[in-house]
Design a protein around this motif. Sequence first.
Motif, PDB file in Angstrom:
ATOM      1  N   MET A   1     -12.378  -4.366 -19.280  1.00  0.00           N
ATOM      2  CA  MET A   1     -13.182  -3.166 -19.264  1.00  0.00           C
ATOM      3  C   MET A   1     -12.514  -2.171 -18.329  1.00  0.00           C
ATOM      4  O   MET A   1     -12.174  -2.501 -17.202  1.00  0.00           O
ATOM      5  N   GLU A   2     -12.331  -0.990 -18.779  1.00  0.00           N
ATOM      6  CA  GLU A   2     -11.746   0.060 -17.942  1.00  0.00           C
ATOM      7  C   GLU A   2     -12.886   0.732 -17.177  1.00  0.00           C
ATOM      8  O   GLU A   2     -13.820   1.267 -17.764  1.00  0.00           O
ATOM      9  N   LEU A   3     -12.807   0.721 -15.856  1.00  0.00           N
ATOM     10  CA  LEU A   3     -13.918   1.207 -15.050  1.00  0.00           C
ATOM     11  C   LEU A   3     -13.733   2.605 -14.485  1.00  0.00           C
ATOM     12  O   LEU A   3     -14.699   3.316 -14.306  1.00  0.00           O
ATOM     13  N   ALA A   4     -12.523   2.998 -14.175  1.00  0.00           N
ATOM     14  CA  ALA A   4     -12.366   4.231 -13.415  1.00  0.00           C
ATOM     15  C   ALA A   4     -11.115   5.001 -13.813  1.00  0.00           C
ATOM     16  O   ALA A   4     -10.356   5.433 -12.966  1.00  0.00           O
ATOM     17  N   SER A   5     -10.910   5.199 -15.080  1.00  0.00           N
ATOM     18  CA  SER A   5      -9.662   5.825 -15.517  1.00  0.00           C
ATOM     19  C   SER A   5      -9.558   7.297 -15.135  1.00  0.00           C
ATOM     20  O   SER A   5      -8.460   7.808 -14.969  1.00  0.00           O
ATOM     21  N   ALA A  29     -12.773 -10.223 -11.948  1.00  0.00           N
ATOM     22  CA  ALA A  29     -11.474  -9.951 -11.325  1.00  0.00           C
ATOM     23  C   ALA A  29     -11.147  -8.479 -11.527  1.00  0.00           C
ATOM     24  O   ALA A  29     -11.239  -7.963 -12.638  1.00  0.00           O
ATOM     25  N   LEU A  30     -10.787  -7.800 -10.455  1.00  0.00           N
ATOM     26  CA  LEU A  30     -10.411  -6.395 -10.521  1.00  0.00           C
ATOM     27  C   LEU A  30      -8.942  -6.256 -10.156  1.00  0.00           C
ATOM     28  O   LEU A  30      -8.460  -6.915  -9.242  1.00  0.00           O
ATOM     29  N   PHE A  31      -8.241  -5.412 -10.876  1.00  0.00           N
ATOM     30  CA  PHE A  31      -6.866  -5.110 -10.494  1.00  0.00           C
ATOM     31  C   PHE A  31      -6.529  -3.702 -10.951  1.00  0.00           C
ATOM     32  O   PHE A  31      -7.161  -3.149 -11.844  1.00  0.00           O
ATOM     33  N   VAL A  58      -3.796 -11.339 -17.715  1.00  0.00           N
ATOM     34  CA  VAL A  58      -5.254 -11.390 -17.576  1.00  0.00           C
ATOM     35  C   VAL A  58      -5.786 -12.722 -18.086  1.00  0.00           C
ATOM     36  O   VAL A  58      -6.648 -13.343 -17.464  1.00  0.00           O
ATOM     37  N   ARG A  59      -5.276 -13.206 -19.195  1.00  0.00           N
ATOM     38  CA  ARG A  59      -5.721 -14.495 -19.739  1.00  0.00           C
ATOM     39  C   ARG A  59      -5.330 -15.648 -18.822  1.00  0.00           C
ATOM     40  O   ARG A  59      -6.067 -16.609 -18.678  1.00  0.00           O
ATOM     41  N   THR A  60      -4.174 -15.561 -18.215  1.00  0.00           N
ATOM     42  CA  THR A  60      -3.647 -16.658 -17.417  1.00  0.00           C
ATOM     43  C   THR A  60      -4.295 -16.758 -16.046  1.00  0.00           C
ATOM     44  O   THR A  60      -4.515 -17.857 -15.544  1.00  0.00           O
ATOM     45  N   VAL A  61      -4.619 -15.634 -15.444  1.00  0.00           N
ATOM     46  CA  VAL A  61      -5.091 -15.653 -14.065  1.00  0.00           C
ATOM     47  C   VAL A  61      -6.368 -16.472 -13.896  1.00  0.00           C
ATOM     48  O   VAL A  61      -6.602 -17.056 -12.849  1.00  0.00           O
ATOM     49  N   LEU A  78      -4.156 -12.917   0.978  1.00  0.00           N
ATOM     50  CA  LEU A  78      -3.852 -12.482  -0.379  1.00  0.00           C
ATOM     51  C   LEU A  78      -5.071 -12.624  -1.288  1.00  0.00           C
ATOM     52  O   LEU A  78      -5.390 -11.721  -2.054  1.00  0.00           O
ATOM     53  N   TYR A  79      -5.785 -13.742  -1.171  1.00  0.00           N
ATOM     54  CA  TYR A  79      -6.962 -13.979  -1.993  1.00  0.00           C
ATOM     55  C   TYR A  79      -8.027 -12.918  -1.740  1.00  0.00           C
ATOM     56  O   TYR A  79      -8.651 -12.419  -2.674  1.00  0.00           O
ATOM     57  N   SER A  80      -8.195 -12.520  -0.482  1.00  0.00           N
ATOM     58  CA  SER A  80      -9.192 -11.496  -0.157  1.00  0.00           C
ATOM     59  C   SER A  80      -8.820 -10.142  -0.742  1.00  0.00           C
ATOM     60  O   SER A  80      -9.687  -9.323  -1.004  1.00  0.00           O
ATOM     61  N   GLU A  81      -7.536  -9.913  -0.971  1.00  0.00           N
ATOM     62  CA  GLU A  81      -7.081  -8.656  -1.551  1.00  0.00           C
ATOM     63  C   GLU A  81      -7.450  -8.532  -3.032  1.00  0.00           C
ATOM     64  O   GLU A  81      -7.552  -7.433  -3.554  1.00  0.00           O
ATOM     65  N   VAL A  82      -7.631  -9.651  -3.724  1.00  0.00           N
ATOM     66  CA  VAL A  82      -7.882  -9.602  -5.158  1.00  0.00           C
ATOM     67  C   VAL A  82      -9.267 -10.074  -5.557  1.00  0.00           C
ATOM     68  O   VAL A  82      -9.588 -10.187  -6.725  1.00  0.00           O
ATOM     69  N   THR A  83     -10.122 -10.363  -4.602  1.00  0.00           N
ATOM     70  CA  THR A  83     -11.498 -10.767  -4.905  1.00  0.00           C
ATOM     71  C   THR A  83     -12.468  -9.788  -4.265  1.00  0.00           C
ATOM     72  O   THR A  83     -12.130  -9.057  -3.348  1.00  0.00           O
ATOM     73  N   ILE A  84     -13.667  -9.814  -4.767  1.00  0.00           N
ATOM     74  CA  ILE A  84     -14.710  -8.919  -4.225  1.00  0.00           C
ATOM     75  C   ILE A  84     -15.331  -9.551  -3.013  1.00  0.00           C
ATOM     76  O   ILE A  84     -15.582 -10.697  -2.949  1.00  0.00           O
TER      77      ILE A  84
END
Length: 84
Positions: A1-5, A29-31, A58-61, A78-84
């Motif tokens: 889902m695109e949230l903020a284009s 997961a947000l990136f 995206v499928r693999t992560v 690193l984990y805190s950088e990619v999780t909410i």
Amino acid sequence: MELASDYHKLTDEHINLIKGFNDVGVDVALFNEEYTFDILSECFSTNEKINEYLVWAVRTVKSPVSTIEDTLKEDAKLYSEVTI
């Protein structure tokens, strides 16, 4: 889902949606897709090839045996950088 284009930030509506998912136990997961696309464009010449790699990533992560997820969990910063 695109949230903020358009504005490159999450709106309150999107934040509340993500919190709602989290409240019912759905992992989110947000990136930054544009940043990732820019990196991949240095390696690949076509948008089609870049998008194939993005879909694969995206499928693999979040696969049950994801090396990426295991690696992230082993590195708290690193984990805190990619999780909410």
